[in-house]
Scaffold this motif. Structure first.
Motif, short mmCIF file in Angstrom:
data_model
loop_
_atom_site.label_atom_id
_atom_site.label_comp_id
_atom_site.label_asym_id
_atom_site.label_seq_id
_atom_site.Cartn_x
_atom_site.Cartn_y
_atom_site.Cartn_z
N SER A 87 70.03 28.11 60.18
CA SER A 87 69.73 27.36 61.41
C SER A 87 68.89 26.15 61.06
CB SER A 87 68.96 28.25 62.39
OG SER A 87 67.69 28.59 61.85
N GLU A 88 68.72 25.26 62.01
CA GLU A 88 67.86 24.10 61.79
C GLU A 88 66.45 24.53 61.43
OE1 GLU A 88 66.46 19.99 64.14
OE2 GLU A 88 67.86 21.40 65.07
N GLN A 89 65.96 25.58 62.11
CA GLN A 89 64.61 26.06 61.82
C GLN A 89 64.52 26.65 60.41
OE1 GLN A 89 63.09 28.98 64.57
NE2 GLN A 89 61.01 28.82 63.78
N MET A 90 65.54 27.44 60.02
CA MET A 90 65.51 28.02 58.68
C MET A 90 65.56 26.95 57.61
SD MET A 90 68.05 30.79 56.85
CE MET A 90 67.44 32.28 57.67
N ILE A 91 66.38 25.92 57.81
CA ILE A 91 66.46 24.83 56.84
C ILE A 91 65.09 24.18 56.66
CG2 ILE A 91 67.42 22.50 56.48
CD1 ILE A 91 70.00 23.61 57.87
N GLY A 92 64.40 23.92 57.77
CA GLY A 92 63.06 23.34 57.69
C GLY A 92 62.07 24.26 57.01
N GLU A 93 62.13 25.54 57.34
CA GLU A 93 61.18 26.50 56.76
C GLU A 93 61.45 26.72 55.28
OE1 GLU A 93 59.73 29.04 60.65
OE2 GLU A 93 61.00 30.04 59.17
N LEU A 94 62.72 26.69 54.86
CA LEU A 94 63.02 26.81 53.43
C LEU A 94 62.45 25.63 52.65
CD1 LEU A 94 66.67 28.17 53.55
CD2 LEU A 94 64.77 29.22 52.29
N THR A 95 62.54 24.44 53.21
CA THR A 95 61.96 23.27 52.56
C THR A 95 60.44 23.41 52.46
OG1 THR A 95 63.74 21.90 53.47
CG2 THR A 95 61.80 20.75 52.64
N GLU A 96 59.83 23.85 53.55
CA GLU A 96 58.38 24.04 53.57
C GLU A 96 57.95 25.11 52.57
OE1 GLU A 96 54.86 25.07 56.86
OE2 GLU A 96 56.98 25.00 57.46
N ALA A 97 58.69 26.21 52.52
CA ALA A 97 58.35 27.29 51.60
C ALA A 97 58.50 26.84 50.15
CB ALA A 97 59.24 28.50 51.87
N ALA A 98 59.57 26.11 49.84
CA ALA A 98 59.77 25.65 48.47
C ALA A 98 58.64 24.73 48.03
CB ALA A 98 61.12 24.94 48.36
N ASN A 99 58.20 23.85 48.91
CA ASN A 99 57.08 22.97 48.57
C ASN A 99 55.80 23.76 48.33
OD1 ASN A 99 58.47 20.48 48.64
ND2 ASN A 99 58.32 20.39 50.88
N ALA A 100 55.57 24.79 49.15
CA ALA A 100 54.38 25.62 48.97
C ALA A 100 54.44 26.39 47.65
CB ALA A 100 54.25 26.59 50.15
N LEU A 154 63.06 23.03 42.17
CA LEU A 154 61.85 23.84 42.15
C LEU A 154 61.34 23.97 40.72
CD1 LEU A 154 60.27 25.65 44.30
CD2 LEU A 154 61.54 27.58 43.30
N ARG A 155 60.05 23.76 40.51
CA ARG A 155 59.51 23.82 39.15
C ARG A 155 59.42 25.24 38.63
NH1 ARG A 155 56.48 19.70 41.50
NH2 ARG A 155 54.71 21.06 41.99
N LYS A 156 59.48 26.22 39.51
CA LYS A 156 59.49 27.62 39.10
C LYS A 156 60.93 28.08 38.88
CE LYS A 156 55.30 27.23 40.95
NZ LYS A 156 54.01 27.28 40.27
N PRO A 157 61.16 29.03 38.01
CA PRO A 157 62.50 29.62 37.91
C PRO A 157 62.88 30.26 39.24
CG PRO A 157 61.10 30.30 36.07
CD PRO A 157 60.20 29.63 37.06
N LEU A 158 64.13 30.09 39.64
CA LEU A 158 64.63 30.63 40.90
C LEU A 158 65.78 31.57 40.59
CD1 LEU A 158 64.49 30.53 44.03
CD2 LEU A 158 66.15 28.66 43.95
N ILE A 159 65.62 32.83 40.95
CA ILE A 159 66.61 33.87 40.66
C ILE A 159 67.23 34.32 41.97
CG2 ILE A 159 67.02 36.13 39.63
CD1 ILE A 159 64.55 35.68 37.89
N GLY A 160 68.54 34.24 42.05
CA GLY A 160 69.24 34.67 43.25
C GLY A 160 69.58 36.15 43.18
N GLN A 161 69.16 36.88 44.19
CA GLN A 161 69.48 38.30 44.33
C GLN A 161 70.52 38.38 45.45
OE1 GLN A 161 66.17 41.16 44.23
NE2 GLN A 161 67.01 42.10 46.08
N ILE A 162 71.79 38.33 45.08
CA ILE A 162 72.88 38.18 46.05
C ILE A 162 73.28 39.57 46.54
CG2 ILE A 162 75.04 37.03 46.55
CD1 ILE A 162 72.79 35.20 45.44
#
Length: 266
Positions: free
Chosen positions: A31-44, A100-108
């Protein structure tokens, strides 16, 4: 720790963070909200030196089922400026996760359709449950996998991507592995432990060196710069304005076949 409406973010004492898409009743659709929150979370996450590695997964039975119906309705009704703003927000979120400067592992852990394939593609490594299903389903609606395309092609390579990029065909975890979309496929009950073991490798290495190595790999890989991102946003907005997209989305909401559906010859 930050709190979100559409996400759950937790950090273990060893610095392994879990970022969980948390709209299980909507199959974690974007959703629009999730897209915004994912960006905010990644920056944090980028700004927190205590975090060594991030696991990205979904709550419930799905990883990410693509675009939320409400988001699609808003795009259907929006003008060009509104569609470009939404496309740029989605593209920006994917770029933020990809760099993202941290490693990102997808748990699908389940279905990954449309934007969910894009989310898997921005992970440094993706590990799928045997029951996971995948599909670039946009063309069924008269749309194209535009903003996710740089990441999908970077992950699969053009030749493999073209096998699934246009047909909207759904495919299982083993084929996702053959396409290089995921690195490993494990029994459902082993997924969490397997991903955790993958994450623990990063507790033994220099965080600064990991960040530099990841940035180097990204510079040497296919170019995904501002020009490419803006081009994909324009491509998505262009497609939303096409007659096929208008017909496809209308048919989807009306629960009928779009006009181009043709039955196979007997």
């Amino acid at each position: 720790m930050m709190t979100f409406t559409t996400l759950d973010l937790s950090v273990a004492s060893d610095g392994i963070a879990t970022l969980r898409l948390n709209r299980p009743e909507k199959h974690n659709a974007l959703s629009e909200q999730m897209i915004g929150e994912l960006t905010e979370a990644a920056n944090a996450l980028n700004d927190d030196d205590a975090i060594r590695v991030v696991i990205l997964t979904g709550a419930g039975r799905s990883f990410c089922a693509g675009g939320d119906l409400g988001w699609m309705k808003s795009q259907f009704a929006a003008d060009r400026a509104g569609r470009m703003a939404s496309a740029r927000a989605l593209a920006g979120m994917l770029h933020t996760l990809n760099t993202l400067r941290k490693p990102l592992i997808g748990q699908i852990n389940g279905a990954a359709f449309g934007g969910g394939v894009g989310m898997a593609s921005v992970c440094d490594v993706a590990i799928a449950a045997e029951s996971a299903m995948f599909g670039l389903t946009e063309t069924r609606l008269g749309l194209i996998p535009a903003t996710i395309s740089p990441y999908v092609l970077a992950r699969m390579g053009e030749g493999k991507a073209r096998r699934v990029f246009m047909s909207a065909r759904r495919f299982g975890a083993d084929e996702a592995r053959a396409l290089d979309l995921v690195a490993r496929v494990v029994p459902d009950q082993d997924l969490e432990a397997t991903v955790r073991a993958e994450a623990e490798d990063y507790l033994k290495v220099s965080p600064a060196a990991v960040a530099s190595a990841k940035a180097l790999a990204r510079r040497l890989g296919p170019a995904i710069d501002e020009h490419v991102i803006e081009m994909t946003a324009n491509a998505l907005a262009d497609t939303w304005e096409s007659p096929d997209a208008q017909a496809g989305i209308s048919a989807f909401f009306d629960r009928v076949d779009p006009p181009w559906v043709q039955q196979p010859a007997s």
